[in-house]
Design an enzyme around this catalytic site. Structure first.
Site, PDB file in Angstrom:
ATOM      1  N   GLU A 264       0.859  -1.055  -0.186  1.00  8.96           N
ATOM      2  CA  GLU A 264       0.411  -0.148   0.363  1.00  8.96           C
ATOM      3  C   GLU A 264       1.018   1.859  -0.213  1.00  8.96           C
ATOM      4  O   GLU A 264       0.647   2.521  -0.455  1.00  8.96           O
ATOM      5  CB  GLU A 264      -0.847   0.132   1.522  1.00  8.96           C
ATOM      6  CG  GLU A 264      -2.117  -1.390   1.344  1.00  8.96           C
ATOM      7  CD  GLU A 264      -2.906  -1.483   0.495  1.00  8.96           C
ATOM      8  OE1 GLU A 264      -3.016   0.004  -0.359  1.00  8.96           O
ATOM      9  OE2 GLU A 264      -3.757  -1.864   1.009  1.00  8.96           O
TER      10      GLU A 264
ATOM     11  N   GLU B 124       1.577   7.099  -2.169  1.00  5.07           N
ATOM     12  CA  GLU B 124       0.851   6.464  -2.111  1.00  5.07           C
ATOM     13  C   GLU B 124      -0.830   5.909  -2.171  1.00  5.07           C
ATOM     14  O   GLU B 124      -1.607   5.259  -2.326  1.00  5.07           O
ATOM     15  CB  GLU B 124       0.870   5.993  -0.257  1.00  5.07           C
ATOM     16  CG  GLU B 124       0.689   7.370   0.240  1.00  5.07           C
ATOM     17  CD  GLU B 124       0.810   6.952   2.255  1.00  5.07           C
ATOM     18  OE1 GLU B 124       0.072   6.103   2.516  1.00  5.07           O
ATOM     19  OE2 GLU B 124       0.087   8.101   2.800  1.00  5.07           O
TER      20      GLU B 124
ATOM     21  N   ASP C  57      10.183  20.495 -34.701  1.00  6.94           N
ATOM     22  CA  ASP C  57       9.477  19.989 -33.167  1.00  6.94           C
ATOM     23  C   ASP C  57       7.772  19.063 -34.095  1.00  6.94           C
ATOM     24  O   ASP C  57       7.438  18.746 -35.319  1.00  6.94           O
ATOM     25  CB  ASP C  57       9.173  21.421 -32.847  1.00  6.94           C
ATOM     26  CG  ASP C  57       8.874  20.923 -31.183  1.00  6.94           C
ATOM     27  OD1 ASP C  57       7.576  20.249 -30.284  1.00  6.94           O
ATOM     28  OD2 ASP C  57       9.889  21.317 -30.685  1.00  6.94           O
TER      29      ASP C  57
ATOM     30  N   ARG D 228      -4.513  19.004 -22.727  1.00  9.23           N
ATOM     31  CA  ARG D 228      -4.489  19.496 -24.351  1.00  9.23           C
ATOM     32  C   ARG D 228      -5.141  18.381 -24.548  1.00  9.23           C
ATOM     33  O   ARG D 228      -4.019  18.165 -26.018  1.00  9.23           O
ATOM     34  CB  ARG D 228      -3.253  19.535 -24.022  1.00  9.23           C
ATOM     35  CG  ARG D 228      -2.502  19.934 -25.473  1.00  9.23           C
ATOM     36  CD  ARG D 228      -1.127  20.033 -25.111  1.00  9.23           C
ATOM     37  NE  ARG D 228      -0.256  20.845 -26.072  1.00  9.23           N
ATOM     38  CZ  ARG D 228       0.575  20.536 -27.430  1.00  9.23           C
ATOM     39  NH1 ARG D 228       1.280  19.653 -26.982  1.00  9.23           N
ATOM     40  NH2 ARG D 228       1.547  22.377 -27.623  1.00  9.23           N
TER      41      ARG D 228
ATOM     42  N   ASN E  88       2.890  15.366 -23.158  1.00 15.32           N
ATOM     43  CA  ASN E  88       2.130  17.533 -22.671  1.00 15.32           C
ATOM     44  C   ASN E  88       1.071  17.420 -21.727  1.00 15.32           C
ATOM     45  O   ASN E  88       0.256  17.470 -22.289  1.00 15.32           O
ATOM     46  CB  ASN E  88       1.506  17.756 -24.093  1.00 15.32           C
ATOM     47  CG  ASN E  88       3.136  18.137 -24.324  1.00 15.32           C
ATOM     48  OD1 ASN E  88       4.064  18.661 -23.507  1.00 15.32           O
ATOM     49  ND2 ASN E  88       3.647  18.261 -25.838  1.00 15.32           N
TER      50      ASN E  88
ATOM     51  N   ASP F   1      14.003  14.702 -13.908  1.00 15.05           N
ATOM     52  CA  ASP F   1      13.813  13.948 -12.403  1.00 15.05           C
ATOM     53  C   ASP F   1      15.332  12.885 -12.871  1.00 15.05           C
ATOM     54  O   ASP F   1      15.265  13.335 -14.405  1.00 15.05           O
ATOM     55  CB  ASP F   1      13.072  13.528 -11.882  1.00 15.05           C
ATOM     56  CG  ASP F   1      12.354  12.324 -13.704  1.00 15.05           C
ATOM     57  OD1 ASP F   1      13.012  11.534 -14.109  1.00 15.05           O
ATOM     58  OD2 ASP F   1      11.284  12.856 -13.094  1.00 15.05           O
TER      59      ASP F   1
ATOM     60  N   ASP G 130       9.055  25.629 -20.614  1.00 14.42           N
ATOM     61  CA  ASP G 130       8.565  26.053 -21.748  1.00 14.42           C
ATOM     62  C   ASP G 130       8.482  27.371 -21.462  1.00 14.42           C
ATOM     63  O   ASP G 130       7.819  27.861 -22.459  1.00 14.42           O
ATOM     64  CB  ASP G 130       6.712  25.612 -22.004  1.00 14.42           C
ATOM     65  CG  ASP G 130       6.660  24.033 -22.609  1.00 14.42           C
ATOM     66  OD1 ASP G 130       8.073  24.274 -23.215  1.00 14.42           O
ATOM     67  OD2 ASP G 130       5.315  23.863 -22.602  1.00 14.42           O
TER      68      ASP G 130
ATOM     69  N   GLU H 265      21.234  41.365 -35.657  1.00 14.58           N
ATOM     70  CA  GLU H 265      21.468  39.962 -34.724  1.00 14.58           C
ATOM     71  C   GLU H 265      22.104  39.187 -35.089  1.00 14.58           C
ATOM     72  O   GLU H 265      22.428  38.043 -35.103  1.00 14.58           O
ATOM     73  CB  GLU H 265      19.758  40.317 -34.725  1.00 14.58           C
ATOM     74  CG  GLU H 265      19.303  41.727 -34.016  1.00 14.58           C
ATOM     75  CD  GLU H 265      17.274  41.510 -33.559  1.00 14.58           C
ATOM     76  OE1 GLU H 265      17.235  41.770 -33.093  1.00 14.58           O
ATOM     77  OE2 GLU H 265      17.030  41.010 -34.903  1.00 14.58           O
TER      78      GLU H 265
HETATM   79  C1  GLA Z   1       5.830  20.833 -25.128  1.00  9.77           C
HETATM   80  C2  GLA Z   1       7.339  21.051 -25.507  1.00  9.77           C
HETATM   81  C3  GLA Z   1       7.037  21.872 -25.981  1.00  9.77           C
HETATM   82  C4  GLA Z   1       6.559  22.027 -27.725  1.00  9.77           C
HETATM   83  C5  GLA Z   1       5.006  21.230 -27.561  1.00  9.77           C
HETATM   84  C6  GLA Z   1       4.411  21.173 -29.100  1.00  9.77           C
HETATM   85  O1  GLA Z   1       5.031  22.315 -24.453  1.00  9.77           O
HETATM   86  O2  GLA Z   1       7.697  22.013 -24.321  1.00  9.77           O
HETATM   87  O3  GLA Z   1       8.273  22.395 -26.890  1.00  9.77           O
HETATM   88  O4  GLA Z   1       7.382  20.694 -27.898  1.00  9.77           O
HETATM   89  O5  GLA Z   1       5.359  21.065 -26.401  1.00  9.77           O
HETATM   90  O6  GLA Z   1       3.521  20.649 -28.998  1.00  9.77           O
END
Ligand code: GLA
Length: 726
Positions: free
Chosen positions: A176, A277, A366, A443, A480, A531, A545, A611
């Site tokens: 437990e 737990e 991404d 999400r 996510n 972690d 993020d 830049e």
């Molecule tokens: C999460 C990640 C972001 C990006 C989005 C894509 O929020 O932390 O960096 O990759 O997903 O959906």
């Protein structure tokens, strides 16, 4: 020998370079904790005291002696049901429904090397670097056995603890509650440092004075979470960054956890770290066992800074694995904040062209390249390249990118499924759902049942089919949402979340074995699963993020208490920042991202020529410092939550090279000058500021500090390289 056993007194002593850990098997077979802290000699048994304490029960074996109570004695692995009314390390529900686990010593073994845990991440060590102590405890009635595991890394000043619970009896039992570490202190006033947060604002330090009662932090979200990191520090009331005693505990696990810090009726303190737990009832049939994930322990009598540096070394060299653990990572540009879902193959190729022009090593595509995925409401689970969107095959696109001299990486989120996906339409039972209930969406996606072999295997094959389409050198593994609807069509509910984590680890293990040359970056909405468990498979993790440089000062500061800079994913993004709207200079964004794996997350098409030129220089500079940042000793030089500037430094192991950074967090009219004292330098050595040629003695920089020039503008940053002259 780091582990000693005194046969007469039945005392175990674990020695590291600067710490001692001691425990004893008493006359009744209980395993009592005697001491953990700075080095001591001899038996610490004299610390135990015995008096008749009302309403604290006495084990039957002690006869009429009322001075012996488990409610008072410090223990190594207290089980519920022995008359100890403090929090238990382990709670077992036996076959007859009783809740009792009276663990007594039955034997031990000391062996060379560091133990491993089947299916779980754990500290590893090379030959001669570690020793293992295994202590066997057993409840004589239920025949439940616990193998307590201790790993001692003498040189690193690290001790690890884990437990394996086995049902040696004839009827089924249910676990437990299970912790891997219990630290009992017979005396002392302590604070608990924990690291709380939320999405996009992770790991804020919180220092709480322990008072009578119990302080609990943890996660019920299925991941270690943004909200509380699975690592804590117990500290003396006056412990600071550079002085005083502190004990650190890091849970090597990425799922639900629980830390309880309790001050009992006599002012004694107990800290437990282990599995959460709630949402956990792990049935064990006769012969079955459960491994409780490991806790890494460290002690410092020189404040939090030294403790952190100990943990950094341990995680870098004994948790992170694979080719990239010991390599400088590529500087990358990621498409997320550059284009979000709005891209095609040409967008990615154009990012690659910019990367080549700016000296950036890799482009990462991404979210948005697969199935039907033009926003975050659909497509997860359909790991098929959307060639129509890309305008070509993945292989062709990677070919073009590689021809520009740029590497290629890709984003995946294997643990998830969208309801609007072919996978979900075909296998709705593959998602975690409670029959008869509508699931909680996060999400707008559901979580796949990774506790199931068939689900994992299917996704593994789909992901491999993508990774085999071209020269992919990096994968961002995302996750996510928090997990709800903890119910599996194929598994017992109380096992699901633990087995889910084992499933994720198994998947990652297979992936890293099949693709040893791919660098994997962990991610969970940024730092929601930051972690030591994940770091065993992914040597870096997207830290947050939130890419705002000013907020990152705090997030990265909190993260640095346990995790090395080489693990911290950090990028320069556009301004106004997409999460906060704040404007900071490109220089400031650059130096803040350099306290991490470094990269970019913006659309270079929107940059001015100046830049772009600045970015070329920034990338060159980062590459000059990359190995110092990755392997250097990291010093926190201020507290960005309190001080007017955030400052830190990387010092090479030999003390000869230093990269110093300060960012002003506050600006006021006619304000006082901030002086920052460096740390870890050689006091007698003469250091030269590489840019200006100014020379300073190490003692001066450490004792008197460096004035940060007063200039206009918020968040202005100073980065200086010093090296020893001669
Ligand atoms: C999460 C990640 C972001 C990006 C989005 C894509 O929020 O932390 O960096 O990759 O997903 O959906």
């Amino acid at each position: 020998m780091a582990i000693h056993y005194e046969k007469e007194e039945r005392i175990f002593t674990l020695e590291t370079a600067r710490t001692t850990y001691q425990m004893k098997v008493d006359d009744f077979g209980f395993l009592l904790h005697l001491y953990y802290g700075g080095k001591v000699e001899g038996s610490m048994e004299y610390l135990l005291t015995y008096s008749d304490r009302g309403f604290s029960g006495n084990p039957y074996d002690t006869g009429l002696d009322r001075t012996y109570s488990m409610d008072v004695l410090p223990q190594e692995y207290p089980g519920l049901g022995t008359g100890d009314f403090r929090g238990s390390a382990v709670v077992i529900c036996n076959g007859d429904g009783s809740e009792c686990c009276d663990l007594r010593y039955t034997g031990h073994e000391i062996r060379p090397g560091k133990y491993g845990l089947r299916g779980l991440p754990a500290v590893y060590a090379g030959e001669g670097e570690a020793q293992t102590l295994e202590i066997l405890l057993e409840d004589p009635v239920s025949e439940v056995r616990v193998r307590l595991l201790y790993g001692v890394l003498e040189k690193e000043d690290i001790i690890t603890r884990a437990a394996v619970i086995e049902n040696g009896g004839k009827s089924s039992v249910c676990v437990e509650k299970a912790s891997s570490a219990c630290l009992d202190f017979v005396t002392g006033e302590y604070d608990l440092l924990s690291f709380y947060g939320r999405h996009a604002m992770e790991r804020n330090p919180q220092r709480t004075k322990l008072a009578h009662g119990s302080l609990r932090i943890g996660s019920r979200r299925g991941t270690s979470s943004h909200q509380h990191n699975p690592a804590v520090i117990l500290a003396g009331g006056d412990t600071t960054e550079d002085n005083g005693s502190c004990w650190g505990m890091i849970f090597v696990y990425s799922g639900n956890f629980l830390c309880e810090a309790e001050k009992d009726q006599f002012g004694q303190t107990r800290v437990l770290l282990g599995l959460q737990e709630e949402l956990f009832h792990y049935p064990l049939k006769p012969g079955e066992s459960l491994a409780v994930p490991e806790t890494i322990l460290g002690y410092s009598d020189a404040g939090f800074g030294e403790l952190s540096r100990m943990f950094h070394r341990c995680i870098r060299s004994h948790i992170c694995r694979g080719k990239y653990a010991a390599e400088v990572r590529p500087v990358l540009i990621n498409s997320w904040e550059a284009a979000y879902f709005d891209f095609n193959g040409e967008t990615i190729c154009s990012l690659a062209r910019d990367a080549a022009d700016l000296g950036i090593d890799m482009v990462v595509m991404d979210d948005g390249w697969f199935g039907k995925r033009d926003d975050d409401n659909s497509g997860l689970g359909d790991w098929v390249v959307n060639e129509k969107k890309l305008g070509c095959t993945l292989g062709e696109m990677i070919g073009k990118i590689n021809a520009m001299g740029v590497k290629f990486g890709i984003w995946i989120e294997p643990e998830m499924v969208s309801e609007d996906s072919d996978l979900y339409r075909e296998h709705p039972d593959w998602a975690l759902r409670i029959p008869g209930r509508r699931p909680v969406r996060g999400r707008n996606q559901l979580v796949l049942d990774f506790s199931r072999e068939d689900v994992k295997e299917y996704i593994f094959d789909r992901i491999c089919a993508v990774l085999d389409q071209g020269n992919i050198e990096y994968v961002k593994w995302d996750m996510n949402r928090s997990i709800t609807d903890v119910y599996s069509a194929e598994n017992q509910p109380g096992r699901v979340l633990y087995d889910y984590m084992i499933g994720v680890y198994d998947f990652l293990e297979k992936l890293t074995q099949r693709y040893p040359d791919i660098l994997i970056e962990g991610c969970s909405g940024g730092g929601g699963r930051f972690d030591a468990g994940m770091l065993y498979y992914t040597p870096q993790i997207w830290c947050s993020d939130n890419t705002d440089a000013a907020d990152r000062l705090r997030i990265q500061y909190g993260t640095s208490f346990f995790y090395p800079i080489s693990a911290v994913g950090s990028h320069v993004s556009a301004v106004p920042n997409h999460q906060t709207g704040r404007i900071t200079s490109l220089h400031t964004r650059g130096v803040v991202a350099m306290a991490g794996t470094f990269g970019y997350e913006l659309d270079p098409g929107k940059l001015t020529q100046e830049e772009k030129e600045q970015i070329r220089e920034q990338v060159k500079l980062y590459k000059r410092y990359a190995s110092l940042i990755r392997t250097g000793v990291y010093y926190r030089l201020s507290d960005p939550f309190r001080d007017t500037c955030a400052a830190w430094a990387f010092v090479s192991e030999d003390g000869n090279r230093v990269l110093f950074t300060a960012v002003m967090t506050e600006i006021h009219g006619n304000m006082p000058v901030s002086y920052v004292r460096l740390k870890g330098l050689k006091p007698e050595a003469l250091y030269e500021d590489v840019q200006s040629g100014t020379r300073y003695y190490g003692s001066a920089l450490m004792r008197a500090g460096l004035p940060i020039p007063l200039e206009m503008g918020e968040y202005r940053a100073y980065q200086r390289e010093f090296s020893v002259v001669g």
